[in-house]
Write a protein that holds these residues in place. Structure first.
Motif, PDB file in Angstrom:
ATOM      1  N   ALA A 103      -3.667  -9.310  -4.572  1.00 53.56           N
ATOM      2  CA  ALA A 103      -2.303  -9.308  -4.057  1.00 53.56           C
ATOM      3  C   ALA A 103      -1.784  -7.878  -4.015  1.00 53.56           C
ATOM      4  O   ALA A 103      -2.100  -7.056  -4.876  1.00 53.56           O
ATOM      5  N   VAL A 104      -0.969  -7.581  -2.999  1.00 52.54           N
ATOM      6  CA  VAL A 104      -0.398  -6.238  -2.885  1.00 52.54           C
ATOM      7  C   VAL A 104       0.724  -6.050  -3.890  1.00 52.54           C
ATOM      8  O   VAL A 104       0.893  -4.972  -4.458  1.00 52.54           O
ATOM      9  N   ASP A 105       1.495  -7.103  -4.145  1.00 51.19           N
ATOM     10  CA  ASP A 105       2.597  -6.993  -5.100  1.00 51.19           C
ATOM     11  C   ASP A 105       2.944  -8.375  -5.633  1.00 51.19           C
ATOM     12  O   ASP A 105       2.474  -9.399  -5.113  1.00 51.19           O
ATOM     13  N   ASP A 121       6.741  -1.577   1.887  1.00 57.97           N
ATOM     14  CA  ASP A 121       6.237  -0.219   2.118  1.00 57.97           C
ATOM     15  C   ASP A 121       4.802  -0.087   1.617  1.00 57.97           C
ATOM     16  O   ASP A 121       3.980   0.618   2.219  1.00 57.97           O
ATOM     17  N   ARG A 122       4.504  -0.753   0.518  1.00 58.54           N
ATOM     18  CA  ARG A 122       3.149  -0.703  -0.026  1.00 58.54           C
ATOM     19  C   ARG A 122       2.149  -1.351   0.934  1.00 58.54           C
ATOM     20  O   ARG A 122       1.044  -0.848   1.141  1.00 58.54           O
ATOM     21  N   VAL A 123       2.558  -2.467   1.540  1.00 57.48           N
ATOM     22  CA  VAL A 123       1.693  -3.117   2.533  1.00 57.48           C
ATOM     23  C   VAL A 123       1.482  -2.196   3.731  1.00 57.48           C
ATOM     24  O   VAL A 123       0.351  -2.008   4.201  1.00 57.48           O
ATOM     25  N   ALA A 124       2.575  -1.610   4.221  1.00 54.60           N
ATOM     26  CA  ALA A 124       2.478  -0.719   5.383  1.00 54.60           C
ATOM     27  C   ALA A 124       1.586   0.478   5.085  1.00 54.60           C
ATOM     28  O   ALA A 124       0.795   0.912   5.939  1.00 54.60           O
ATOM     29  N   GLU A 125       1.679   1.019   3.871  1.00 55.60           N
ATOM     30  CA  GLU A 125       0.851   2.166   3.494  1.00 55.60           C
ATOM     31  C   GLU A 125      -0.618   1.792   3.476  1.00 55.60           C
ATOM     32  O   GLU A 125      -1.475   2.556   3.936  1.00 55.60           O
ATOM     33  N   ARG A 126      -0.915   0.616   2.968  1.00 53.12           N
ATOM     34  CA  ARG A 126      -2.312   0.177   2.956  1.00 53.12           C
ATOM     35  C   ARG A 126      -2.845   0.005   4.373  1.00 53.12           C
ATOM     36  O   ARG A 126      -4.027   0.237   4.625  1.00 53.12           O
ATOM     37  N   ARG A 127      -1.987  -0.419   5.279  1.00 57.11           N
ATOM     38  CA  ARG A 127      -2.418  -0.577   6.664  1.00 57.11           C
ATOM     39  C   ARG A 127      -2.737   0.767   7.307  1.00 57.11           C
ATOM     40  O   ARG A 127      -3.574   0.856   8.209  1.00 57.11           O
TER      41      ARG A 127
END
Length: 247
Positions: A103-105, A121-127
């Motif tokens: 899970a991302v968060d 933002d964490r999901v977008a950064e991983r993308r």
């Protein structure tokens, strides 16, 4: 998905008021486009397959197929098209298992706009960060385990049962057992899922060691092993275990 494209997001929760609140929070966020909502795990999997969202905001406690079972199912289908998962729950006791499932968060209800922003933002950064091949790793055939002053080679298929003991995993091979310093989630990812199954947050067994499944009057399920031991089946693993039995 282009770097600046909004995250196509699916909300999954069995409580209408929780869905409504999350819809409002998402509407206030930049970089999110809602593609739908689902009220249970089975519906979530159908919508994920048909809509192909980038992000799933996933509740844990749901009837029948819960959030953990949904995440496990997606994990077995892992690939470049798999959505990112942010768990959104009222319970703080599943965080370790959630991160074992990549899970991302993990957000606790009630979720604030700022906390959701950081998770998104964490999901977008991983993308944005190029990843290695997103294919599932090949199961390992063997483990080298420290024992006294030696390293002992253990064939993965000889392992009958694994029990978590704090920071160590106890690998049972007949009358012998060995301790391996590894998390149960990491160890589960290295095992062949066609041969091993997780019954509980602290127990993995080889499938051919399960003799029967049963439940008590209160509805709590257990697996009886061929040696007569009974292992309680955790609520978050029950759907997967039943699926193994064709139920």
């Amino acid at each position: 998905m282009p770097d600046n494209a909004p995250l196509r997001t699916l909300i999954v929760d069995d409580e209408p008021l929780a869905i409504e609140r999350m819809q409002i929070l998402c509407a206030e966020q930049e970089g999110i486009t809602l593609v739908g909502t689902a009220a249970d795990g089975a519906a979530a999997l159908r919508m994920i397959e048909s809509l192909g969202p980038d992000l799933v905001l996933l509740d844990i406690a749901m009837p029948e197929l819960d959030g953990m079972a949904v995440a496990k199912t997606l994990g077995r289908q892992s690939g470049s098209s798999s959505p990112a998962i942010i768990f959104v729950t009222a319970f703080d006791s599943f965080a370790i298992e959630a991160f074992d499932l990549a899970a991302v968060d993990y957000l606790l209800k009630p979720v604030s706009a700022d906390r959701l922003r950081r998770a998104v933002d964490r999901v977008a950064e991983r993308r944005r960060i190029p990843s290695a091949e997103a294919t599932a790793p090949e199961p390992v055939d063997e483990f080298w385990v420290p024992h006294r002053s030696e390293l002992v080679r253990i064939a993965a298929n000889d392992i009958e049962r694994i029990d978590a003991e704090r920071d160590y995993m106890r690998l049972h091979l007949g009358q012998r057992s060995y301790l391996l310093h590894q998390t149960i989630g990491a160890l589960e990812a290295r095992l062949d899922p066609t041969r091993f199954i997780r019954l509980h947050r602290s127990v993995i067994v080889r499938k051919d060691r399960i003799a029967r499944l049963g439940h008590d009057k209160a509805g709590a399920w257990h697996a009886e092993l061929v040696d007569g031991d009974q292992v309680r089946i955790g609520r978050t693993y029950l759907a997967h275990v039943k699926a193994m039995a064709g139920r």
